[in-house]
Design a protein around this motif. Structure first.
Motif, short mmCIF file in Angstrom:
data_model
loop_
_atom_site.label_atom_id
_atom_site.label_comp_id
_atom_site.label_asym_id
_atom_site.label_seq_id
_atom_site.Cartn_x
_atom_site.Cartn_y
_atom_site.Cartn_z
N LYS A 105 -9.15 6.80 -4.42
CA LYS A 105 -8.32 5.69 -4.36
C LYS A 105 -8.30 4.29 -4.25
O LYS A 105 -8.31 2.91 -3.89
N ILE A 106 -9.82 4.06 -3.50
CA ILE A 106 -10.83 3.32 -2.63
C ILE A 106 -10.45 1.88 -4.13
O ILE A 106 -9.97 0.86 -2.56
N ILE A 121 -0.88 5.35 -0.91
CA ILE A 121 -2.23 5.07 0.04
C ILE A 121 -1.64 5.12 1.15
O ILE A 121 -2.36 5.92 2.40
N LEU A 122 -0.50 5.25 2.07
CA LEU A 122 -0.19 5.11 3.50
C LEU A 122 0.44 6.58 3.95
O LEU A 122 1.18 6.57 4.58
N THR A 159 -5.25 -4.32 -4.06
CA THR A 159 -3.89 -4.63 -3.40
C THR A 159 -4.03 -5.08 -2.28
O THR A 159 -3.35 -6.51 -1.63
N ILE A 160 -5.02 -4.73 -2.13
CA ILE A 160 -5.61 -6.16 0.13
C ILE A 160 -5.99 -6.74 -0.64
O ILE A 160 -5.45 -7.87 0.15
N CYS A 168 -7.52 6.59 3.97
CA CYS A 168 -7.51 6.69 1.94
C CYS A 168 -8.04 7.58 1.45
O CYS A 168 -9.37 7.98 2.00
N LEU A 172 0.90 -1.25 0.23
CA LEU A 172 -0.42 -0.16 -0.13
C LEU A 172 0.42 1.18 0.26
O LEU A 172 0.44 1.84 -0.60
N ASN A 173 2.11 1.29 1.28
CA ASN A 173 3.26 2.40 0.90
C ASN A 173 3.18 2.82 -0.56
O ASN A 173 3.38 3.55 -1.21
N GLU A 225 -8.09 1.22 -5.84
CA GLU A 225 -6.62 0.62 -6.38
C GLU A 225 -6.31 -0.59 -4.79
O GLU A 225 -5.51 -1.00 -4.50
N THR A 226 -6.55 0.68 -3.71
CA THR A 226 -5.97 0.36 -2.48
C THR A 226 -7.11 -1.63 -2.14
O THR A 226 -6.25 -2.49 -1.71
#
Length: 107
Positions: free
Chosen positions: A80-81, A29-30, A87-88, A76, A24-25, A83-84
């Motif tokens: 960008k949710i 995102i972070l 990734t998760i 967040c 995420l970084n 994409e977040t």
């Protein structure tokens, strides 16, 4: 109400936090102000019962299980949710991950 920022909560085994945090970084995102890798987590306990069609990460089908996991939390940008979440879900070990998205007020 125009939502620009959300809080994301993810339940997962502790051993997956570092990998999710790093990914995420890596996609930006972070970051909060002049800091990155900004997350927090708490240990929690829960119950679950995998049903007949489940492919459980932990536990046996049709048996109630109990165990520990962690709740990962971070801010967040709403834009960008997707994409977040992608990734998760690529890293998360659960067949049905619990991911809560909570709108935050801009004050």
């Amino acid at each position: 109400m125009n939502i620009t920022t959300v809080k994301v909560e993810v339940l997962l085994p502790e051993m997956f936090i570092e990998n999710i945090r790093n990914q995420l970084n890596a996609i930006g995102i972070l970051t909060v102000g002049n800091y990155d890798h900004v997350i927090s987590y708490t240990e929690t306990k829960g119950y679950w019962r995998p049903l007949d069609k489940a492919i459980p990460y932990d536990g046996e089908k049709n048996e109630i299980s109990f165990g520990s996991e962690c709740k990962l939390e971070f801010k967040c940008e709403y834009s960008k949710i997707q994409e977040t979440l992608k990734t998760i879900k690529e890293i998360h070990p659960y067949e049905e991950p619990i991911i809560n998205i909570i709108p935050l007020l801009d004050i």
